[in-house]
Design a protein around this motif. Structure first.
Motif, short mmCIF file in Angstrom:
data_model
loop_
_atom_site.label_atom_id
_atom_site.label_comp_id
_atom_site.label_asym_id
_atom_site.label_seq_id
_atom_site.Cartn_x
_atom_site.Cartn_y
_atom_site.Cartn_z
N ILE A 52 52.74 20.46 -44.57
CA ILE A 52 51.51 20.98 -43.97
C ILE A 52 51.71 21.20 -42.48
O ILE A 52 52.20 20.32 -41.78
CB ILE A 52 50.35 20.00 -44.20
CG1 ILE A 52 50.05 19.88 -45.69
CG2 ILE A 52 49.10 20.45 -43.46
CD1 ILE A 52 49.01 18.84 -46.01
N ALA A 53 51.29 22.36 -41.99
CA ALA A 53 51.35 22.64 -40.56
C ALA A 53 50.42 21.67 -39.83
O ALA A 53 49.35 21.31 -40.33
CB ALA A 53 50.92 24.08 -40.29
N LEU A 54 50.83 21.26 -38.64
CA LEU A 54 50.02 20.30 -37.88
C LEU A 54 48.63 20.85 -37.57
O LEU A 54 47.65 20.11 -37.56
CB LEU A 54 50.73 19.89 -36.59
CG LEU A 54 51.92 18.95 -36.81
CD1 LEU A 54 52.59 18.62 -35.49
CD2 LEU A 54 51.49 17.67 -37.51
N LYS A 55 48.52 22.16 -37.35
CA LYS A 55 47.19 22.73 -37.08
C LYS A 55 46.30 22.58 -38.31
O LYS A 55 45.09 22.36 -38.19
CB LYS A 55 47.29 24.18 -36.64
CG LYS A 55 47.71 25.16 -37.70
CD LYS A 55 47.68 26.59 -37.18
CE LYS A 55 48.10 27.58 -38.21
NZ LYS A 55 47.39 27.55 -39.45
N ASP A 56 46.87 22.68 -39.53
CA ASP A 56 46.09 22.48 -40.74
C ASP A 56 45.70 21.02 -40.92
O ASP A 56 44.58 20.71 -41.33
CB ASP A 56 46.86 22.97 -41.97
CG ASP A 56 46.96 24.48 -42.04
OD1 ASP A 56 46.11 25.16 -41.42
OD2 ASP A 56 47.88 24.98 -42.72
N LEU A 57 46.61 20.13 -40.61
CA LEU A 57 46.30 18.71 -40.69
C LEU A 57 45.21 18.36 -39.69
O LEU A 57 44.28 17.61 -40.01
CB LEU A 57 47.56 17.87 -40.44
CG LEU A 57 47.43 16.38 -40.68
CD1 LEU A 57 46.94 16.09 -42.09
CD2 LEU A 57 48.75 15.69 -40.43
N ALA A 58 45.28 18.93 -38.48
CA ALA A 58 44.24 18.70 -37.48
C ALA A 58 42.89 19.19 -37.99
O ALA A 58 41.87 18.50 -37.87
CB ALA A 58 44.60 19.39 -36.16
N SER A 59 42.87 20.37 -38.59
CA SER A 59 41.62 20.92 -39.12
C SER A 59 41.07 20.03 -40.23
O SER A 59 39.86 19.77 -40.29
CB SER A 59 41.85 22.34 -39.64
OG SER A 59 40.69 22.85 -40.23
N TYR A 60 41.94 19.54 -41.11
CA TYR A 60 41.52 18.66 -42.19
C TYR A 60 40.89 17.37 -41.64
O TYR A 60 39.92 16.87 -42.18
CB TYR A 60 42.72 18.34 -43.09
CG TYR A 60 42.40 17.43 -44.24
CD1 TYR A 60 41.66 17.88 -45.33
CD2 TYR A 60 42.86 16.12 -44.26
CE1 TYR A 60 41.37 17.06 -46.40
CE2 TYR A 60 42.58 15.29 -45.33
CZ TYR A 60 41.84 15.76 -46.39
OH TYR A 60 41.55 14.93 -47.45
N LEU A 61 41.47 16.87 -40.55
CA LEU A 61 40.95 15.65 -39.93
C LEU A 61 39.79 15.93 -38.97
O LEU A 61 39.28 15.03 -38.32
CB LEU A 61 42.07 14.92 -39.18
CG LEU A 61 43.19 14.36 -40.04
CD1 LEU A 61 44.34 13.86 -39.18
CD2 LEU A 61 42.67 13.27 -40.96
#
Length: 193
Positions: free
Chosen positions: A169-178
């Motif tokens: 998972i791209a970090l930007k996607d992980l950030a969005s998820y969190l």
């Protein structure tokens, strides 16, 4: 152990878990397999949601765009349903977007066909119910466990329970998820090193 995005620590999730060869054959008889490169938009918010999408290989993300921001709802990996599992939403219109995050193979089953199969076959109806229950467990775990936690603790827990997420998972996607900005996630990551 709770689920996150269909992934269980140290145990693969199987698409046809618990299905007899006959039920598996019925399901796949009406399905077609497709392959998609990374960043393929499979379904847009507002489009007709006419197929149940099951991930055979790869990964997808489900999201909505709000106030020019991507709000990530969840991920789907091997063995997961990428779309809402059963039934059609009012009017059969999608309320979210679905996009591949890496090269992905999907199994596509028309909703009308899956609804008929489940109405005629108790084993497939039970399989569909289990898919729905799994999705509900994910949402329950997310809202009951993750959302109330401090963001640093959320990230630490993800690292501990699902280290493979960072590989896929791209970090930007992980950030969005969190529900963080990428900059806030970077700060949290730096503090944990």
């Amino acid at each position: 152990m709770t689920y996150l995005c269909g992934m269980k620590p140290d145990e693969p999730h199987l698409l046809y878990s618990g299905l007899s060869p006959q039920a598996t054959a019925l399901l796949t008889e009406h399905a077609r397999e497709t392959a998609h490169p990374r960043k393929t938009l499979l379904l847009s918010e507002g489009e007709r949601d006419e197929e149940l999408l099951l991930v055979l290989e790869g990964s997808v993300r489900r999201y909505v765009m709000r106030e020019e921001r991507c709000v990530l709802l969840d991920f789907a990996f091997e063995g997961d349903a990428a779309t809402v599992t059963l039934g059609s939403l009012p009017g059969g219109v999608s309320r979210h977007c679905i996009e591949t995050m890496e090269p992905t193979r999907l199994l596509r089953i028309p909703r009308l066909r899956i609804d008929l199969l489940m109405a005629e076959n108790a084993e497939l109806a039970d399989w569909g119910r289990r898919l729905c229950e799994e999705r509900l467990r994910r949402y329950e775990a997310y809202f009951a466990d993750y959302t109330w936690m401090d963001k640093g603790r959320q990230y630490e827990r993800l690292l501990r329970e699902y280290p493979q997420l960072l590989q896929r998972i791209a970090l930007k996607d992980l950030a969005s998820y969190l529900m963080l900005t990428p900059q806030s996630l970077s700060r949290i990551r730096a503090e944990l090193r």
